[in-house]
Design a protein around this motif. Structure first.
Motif, PDB file in Angstrom:
ATOM      1  N   ASP A  41      -4.322  29.385 -43.348  1.00 54.54           N
ATOM      2  CA  ASP A  41      -4.946  28.827 -44.562  1.00 54.54           C
ATOM      3  C   ASP A  41      -5.582  27.462 -44.316  1.00 54.54           C
ATOM      4  O   ASP A  41      -5.690  26.659 -45.228  1.00 54.54           O
ATOM      5  N   THR A  95      -4.601  33.452 -48.435  1.00 58.53           N
ATOM      6  CA  THR A  95      -4.041  33.798 -47.130  1.00 58.53           C
ATOM      7  C   THR A  95      -2.859  34.742 -47.320  1.00 58.53           C
ATOM      8  O   THR A  95      -2.619  35.633 -46.507  1.00 58.53           O
ATOM      9  N   ASP A 131      -3.728  30.733 -55.858  1.00 62.89           N
ATOM     10  CA  ASP A 131      -5.104  30.672 -55.334  1.00 62.89           C
ATOM     11  C   ASP A 131      -6.109  31.406 -56.229  1.00 62.89           C
ATOM     12  O   ASP A 131      -7.317  31.204 -56.100  1.00 62.89           O
ATOM     13  N   ASP A 179      -0.455  28.444 -51.607  1.00 61.12           N
ATOM     14  CA  ASP A 179      -0.871  29.499 -50.664  1.00 61.12           C
ATOM     15  C   ASP A 179      -0.523  29.093 -49.233  1.00 61.12           C
ATOM     16  O   ASP A 179      -0.056  29.905 -48.441  1.00 61.12           O
ATOM     17  N   HIS A 219      -8.804  32.431 -44.856  1.00 57.71           N
ATOM     18  CA  HIS A 219      -9.743  33.096 -45.780  1.00 57.71           C
ATOM     19  C   HIS A 219     -10.832  32.145 -46.279  1.00 57.71           C
ATOM     20  O   HIS A 219     -11.522  32.463 -47.246  1.00 57.71           O
ATOM     21  N   HIS A 220     -10.976  30.973 -45.637  1.00 55.85           N
ATOM     22  CA  HIS A 220     -12.021  30.031 -46.050  1.00 55.85           C
ATOM     23  C   HIS A 220     -13.341  30.322 -45.331  1.00 55.85           C
ATOM     24  O   HIS A 220     -13.384  30.303 -44.098  1.00 55.85           O
TER      25      HIS A 220
END
Ligand SMILES: [Mn+2]
Length: 320
Positions: free
Chosen positions: A80, A126, A156, A25, A106-107
Motif C-alpha cells: 500500500d 490493498t 479505503d 488499509d 493499488h496506487h
C-alpha cells in the motif's frame, strides 16, 4: 504477481513495510499479510513509521506493529505504499536491500521502487488485492484476517461508497464477511463510530474553518497548529475531514490543508474529488499523487501561498 509469489516462497524471514501518515488499509493489509505468511510457516515483522489513530490501536494484533522478532530478513515486502519516501525512516531498508524487495500496491502513481512490483489500480484497497493474492498462494484466510481486510476495504472505499468501489470489491467484501462470521457492525463501529474527543473537537473546528469558492464547487478547510493545540489533536485525527466538504451537494473538489506542527511553512494537503474531476491532477501540481479521486501532497510555503496555489489548481481542474 507470480514473481512476487516465487520470492515469498523462497523466503523464510520477511519484513513488511507500509506508509507514513498511515491509514487502516496500510495497517490492516500489513497485519493480515503477516498472519497469512505465518500460517504457511514464515516469520514476518511489520514496520510502519507513523503515528496511529486510537481506532488503529484497537485492531487485532496491532501490538505486533514495529515489534520485530527477527534481526535480518531475506525478503522485504512493501504494501500500500506508492513511493519510497512514504516509507519514512524505513526507506533506507529498501534502499539497502532493493535486490530482495517486492511490493503489492493499488496506487496508480506507484513509482515501482522495488525489485519486483505488482501494482494494480483496479483494486480499491490493498486489502482487496490481498484477497486475490492469498487465493493465488493457497493461503487460507481466517476470521481475524478477514476482519482486518474488511476494515481496510471499508476505510479505503468510504464504507463501499466511493467511486473506486467495484463489483469485485463488493464480492470480496461479501466473501470476507462470511469468513469473519460475525456481524458487520463489529467491524465498522470501532472504526467509524468511535471518534475520540480530540477528533470531535478538530471536526468542530473544521466545520468552522470551511471556506467555499466558485459557486460552492470548491471547499477548503485549513487546520493550523493553533487549531491542533486547542483541540489537543494531531495530524492522525484529521482523517476524513474532507468528507465534511464532500457531504455538500454542490462540492466537486474538497481540500484539507493541515499545518505540520513540527516545522514552519509546511502543510499536509489532502484532496478529494467527485466523479470526473481529478484529485490527482491537483496534487501532482505540488509533487504529490495518489488515486484519481483521492490524492495528497506536501507543500513547503506560507499558508497564504499554499492556499492560493491550491485554489488556483482546483479552479483549473474545474475549468473555471
Ligand atoms: Mn490503500
Amino acid at each position: 504477481m507470480n514473481r512476487v509469489i516465487a520470492a515469498i516462497d523462497n523466503a523464510k524471514n520477511i519484513a513488511i513495510l507500509s506508509h507514513i501518515k498511515t491509514d487502516c488499509d496500510a495497517v490492516c493489509s500489513s497485519l493480515a499479510f503477516k498472519l497469512g505468511l505465518e500460517s504457511i510457516g514464515k516469520n514476518a515483522d511489520v514496520y510502519i513509521d507513523s503515528g496511529f489513530s486510537e481506532q488503529m490501536v484497537t485492531l487485532p494484533y496491532f501490538d505486533k506493529v514495529n515489534n520485530p522478532t527477527c534481526k535480518t530478513y531475506d525478503l522485504y515486502v512493501c504494501l500500500d505504499n506508492a513511493d519510497i519516501d512514504r516509507l519514512g525512516k524505513y526507506k533506507y531498508k529498501i534502499m539497502k536491500h532493493r535486490a530482495i524487495s517486492v511490493q503489492l500496491d493499488h496506487h496508480g502513481t506507484n513509482t515501482r521502487y522495488c525489485k519486483i512490483n505488482y501494482v494494480n489500480e483496479k483494486y480499491a484497497a490493498t486489502c482487496e488485492l490481498l484477497y486475490d493474492f492469498f487465493g493465488a498462494m493457497n493461503i487460507k484466510i481466517n476470521s481475524v484476517m478477514a476482519r482486518l481486510m474488511l476494515t481496510g476495504i471499508y476505510t479505503d472505499t468510504g464504507k463501499l461508497s466511493y467511486s473506486n468501489t467495484t463489483a469485485n470489491t463488493l464480492f470480496v467484501a461479501s466473501r470476507l464477511l462470511k469468513i469473519y462470521g460475525e456481524s458487520l457492525d463489529t467491524v465498522c463501529r470501532p472504526i467509524f463510530s468511535s471518534k475520540t474527543y480530540p477528533e470531535f473537537c478538530i471536526n468542530k473546528i473544521a466545520y468552522n474553518n470551511a471556506e467555499f469558492f466558485c459557486d460552492n464547487k470548491i471547499g477548503i478547510i485549513v487546520i493550523t497548529t493553533e487549531n491542533f493545540k486547542s483541540a489537543n489533536a494531531t495530524i492522525d485525527d484529521t482523517h476524513g475531514l474532507t468528507d465534511i466538504l464532500l457531504s455538500v451537494k454542490s462540492i466537486g473538489i474538497a481540500i484539507c490543508i493541515s499545518q505540520d506542527i513540527s516545522q514552519d511553512n509546511c502543510y499536509f494537503v489532502s484532496v478529494r474529488t467527485k466523479g470526473e474531476l481529478s484529485a490527482r491532477n491537483i496534487a501532482e501540481v505540488f509533487g504529490g499523487g495518489g488515486h484519481f479521486n483521492a490524492s495528497g501532497c506536501k507543500i513547503f510555503d506560507t499558508l497564504q501561498n499554499a492556499k492560493q496555489n491550491l485554489l488556483q489548481a482546483a479552479k483549473e481542474e474545474l475549468k473555471w
